[in-house]
Design a protein around this motif. Structure first.
Motif, PDB file in Angstrom:
ATOM      1  N   LYS A  24      31.449  39.604  46.434  1.00 49.26           N
ATOM      2  CA  LYS A  24      31.955  40.406  45.924  1.00 49.26           C
ATOM      3  C   LYS A  24      32.587  39.497  44.792  1.00 49.26           C
ATOM      4  CE  LYS A  24      34.912  42.339  48.527  1.00 49.26           C
ATOM      5  NZ  LYS A  24      34.373  42.149  50.618  1.00 49.26           N
ATOM      6  N   SER A  25      33.176  38.350  45.189  1.00 48.85           N
ATOM      7  CA  SER A  25      34.036  37.861  44.859  1.00 48.85           C
ATOM      8  C   SER A  25      33.431  36.534  44.062  1.00 48.85           C
ATOM      9  CB  SER A  25      35.187  36.863  45.408  1.00 48.85           C
ATOM     10  OG  SER A  25      35.598  37.105  45.601  1.00 48.85           O
ATOM     11  N   THR A  26      32.246  36.549  43.928  1.00 53.02           N
ATOM     12  CA  THR A  26      30.904  36.038  44.127  1.00 53.02           C
ATOM     13  C   THR A  26      30.417  36.539  42.370  1.00 53.02           C
ATOM     14  OG1 THR A  26      30.200  34.373  45.960  1.00 53.02           O
ATOM     15  CG2 THR A  26      28.291  34.871  43.790  1.00 53.02           C
TER      16      THR A  26
ATOM     17  N   PHE B  94      42.427  36.741  40.823  1.00 54.89           N
ATOM     18  CA  PHE B  94      42.238  36.452  41.508  1.00 54.89           C
ATOM     19  C   PHE B  94      42.718  36.343  42.785  1.00 54.89           C
ATOM     20  CE2 PHE B  94      40.883  32.499  38.283  1.00 54.89           C
ATOM     21  CZ  PHE B  94      39.940  32.776  38.751  1.00 54.89           C
ATOM     22  N   GLN B  95      41.681  36.654  43.993  1.00 58.19           N
ATOM     23  CA  GLN B  95      42.543  36.765  45.500  1.00 58.19           C
ATOM     24  C   GLN B  95      43.199  36.334  45.833  1.00 58.19           C
ATOM     25  OE1 GLN B  95      38.855  37.006  47.745  1.00 58.19           O
ATOM     26  NE2 GLN B  95      39.772  38.091  49.726  1.00 58.19           N
ATOM     27  N   THR B  96      44.207  35.463  45.335  1.00 60.01           N
ATOM     28  CA  THR B  96      45.160  34.243  45.860  1.00 60.01           C
ATOM     29  C   THR B  96      45.813  34.175  44.525  1.00 60.01           C
ATOM     30  OG1 THR B  96      43.671  32.346  46.245  1.00 60.01           O
ATOM     31  CG2 THR B  96      44.848  33.443  47.643  1.00 60.01           C
TER      32      THR B  96
ATOM     33  N   MET C 202      39.378  41.452  38.133  1.00 61.98           N
ATOM     34  CA  MET C 202      40.412  41.745  39.148  1.00 61.98           C
ATOM     35  C   MET C 202      39.425  41.781  40.941  1.00 61.98           C
ATOM     36  SD  MET C 202      42.661  44.846  38.213  1.00 61.98           S
ATOM     37  CE  MET C 202      44.125  43.609  38.551  1.00 61.98           C
ATOM     38  N   ASP C 203      39.685  40.847  41.464  1.00 62.76           N
ATOM     39  CA  ASP C 203      39.697  40.572  43.070  1.00 62.76           C
ATOM     40  C   ASP C 203      40.524  40.474  43.946  1.00 62.76           C
ATOM     41  OD1 ASP C 203      38.120  39.414  45.079  1.00 62.76           O
ATOM     42  OD2 ASP C 203      38.225  37.366  44.092  1.00 62.76           O
ATOM     43  N   GLU C 204      40.901  41.971  44.283  1.00 56.28           N
ATOM     44  CA  GLU C 204      41.628  42.268  45.397  1.00 56.28           C
ATOM     45  C   GLU C 204      42.892  42.031  45.096  1.00 56.28           C
ATOM     46  OE1 GLU C 204      40.331  41.344  49.385  1.00 56.28           O
ATOM     47  OE2 GLU C 204      37.947  41.355  48.769  1.00 56.28           O
ATOM     48  N   PRO C 205      43.384  41.963  43.930  1.00 54.27           N
ATOM     49  CA  PRO C 205      44.888  42.226  43.426  1.00 54.27           C
ATOM     50  C   PRO C 205      46.147  42.276  43.855  1.00 54.27           C
ATOM     51  CG  PRO C 205      43.936  43.418  42.157  1.00 54.27           C
ATOM     52  CD  PRO C 205      42.833  43.097  43.182  1.00 54.27           C
TER      53      PRO C 205
HETATM   54 MG   LIG Z   1      36.160  38.190  47.767  1.00 57.15          MG
END
Ligand SMILES: [Mg+2]
Ligand SMILES: Nc1ncnc2c1ncn2[C@@H]1O[C@H](COP(=O)(O)OP(=O)(O)O)[C@@H](O)[C@H]1O
Length: 254
Positions: free
Chosen positions: A47-49, A83-85, A157-160
């Motif tokens: 997913k992040s990729t 990003f996730q972080t 948005m990555d798992e925001p």
């Molecule tokens: Mg990810």
């Protein structure tokens, strides 16, 4: 103006030889201009990729990605990424972190806009705080403001909201929906929460475990604006059940 995303036969492999990892395999996806699409799938399914590829932060091994008909080759000013972080700069205060994209684009400071965004996410009074003085959830809200400050037409948005407590998360979901309804951005949201995906998205893309492929796309046919009373509606349950079933069938455990 919102832009459509076109993903055509995209694969991504990291490394080469026996230790290589195929993260994505032959992804085809069209996201309409102004559409809100959520992506769910097991951890490590790519997913992040996928988000990084759409954001121009990394290039596909094969296939192509277009935004508004233009091939993506590098990050552009019209794209906001959360990003996730939160990745905030520790030596800049909250206001200065949100301001950063404006500095980079040399588009001039906009204190009123920054203040409005901070108000929106409940960070009034923390303008001068440094990131280390904030909780993880607050830092993530700063990152959201930073992504929105240039008013990008595409929001990735990555798992925001993963680090937020349940109530704040629900509030942020409603705020995100409101921003989206008001501004008509194209949004791609990765989430671990099936409820969040169904609550927010027009369509939910369910991915298979690695190598990530699209398993199925679920249309969410619920009127807008949605609020959490929508949870009681049959269409909401049906969509959640369907997604859960697909993910369980893929060996996913929530
Ligand atoms: Mg990810
Ligand atoms: N830069 C990288 N180098 C090598 N492998 C990577 C890199 N980024 C991601 N991967 C691998 O690709 C797979 C998919 O990762 P990722 O996209 O982060 O998954 P997800 O976001 O769905 O959890 C994982 O196996 C991960 O270890």
């Amino acid at each position: 103006m919102a832009q459509p995303i076109t993903i055509r036969d995209v694969s991504k492999t990291f490394g080469s030889g026996p230790s290589s990892v195929q993260a994505l395999q032959r992804i085809d996806l069209d996201v309409g201009a102004g559409e809100f699409v959520a992506i769910v799938g097991a951890s490590g399914c790519g997913k992040s990729t996928m988000l990084r590829l759409v954001g121009g932060l990394s290039a596909p091994t094969s296939g192509r990605i277009e935004i508004g008909g233009q091939c993506v080759s590098e990050p552009g000013p019209g794209i906001g990424i959360v990003f996730q972080t939160p990745v905030l700069l520790p030596w800049r205060n909250v206001e200065q972190n949100v301001q950063l994209p404006l500095v980079i684009q040399r588009s001039g400071n906009d204190p009123q806009r920054i203040q409005a965004l901070l108000d929106l996410v409940g960070l009034r009074g923390f303008e001068r705080s440094r990131p280390f003085e904030l909780s993880g959830g607050m830092q993530q809200r700063v990152a959201l403001c930073r992504a929105l400050v240039t008013d990008p037409s595409l929001l990735l948005m990555d798992e925001p909201f993963g680090a937020l407590d349940a109530l704040t998360r629900e509030q942020m979901n409603l705020e995100l929906q409101r921003i989206w309804l008001e501004t008509g951005k194209t949004v791609l949201l990765i989430t671990h929460s099936i409820t969040e995906a169904v609550m927010l998205a027009d369509r939910v893309v369910v991915m298979t475990p690695r190598p990530g492929r699209i398993r199925e796309i679920i249309e969410v046919d619920l009127p807008r604006p949605r609020d959490f009373t929508a949870l009681r509606q049959t269409a909401f349950h049906e969509a959640c059940d369907r997604i859960r079933l697909l993910m369980n069938a893929s060996g996913f455990v929530e």
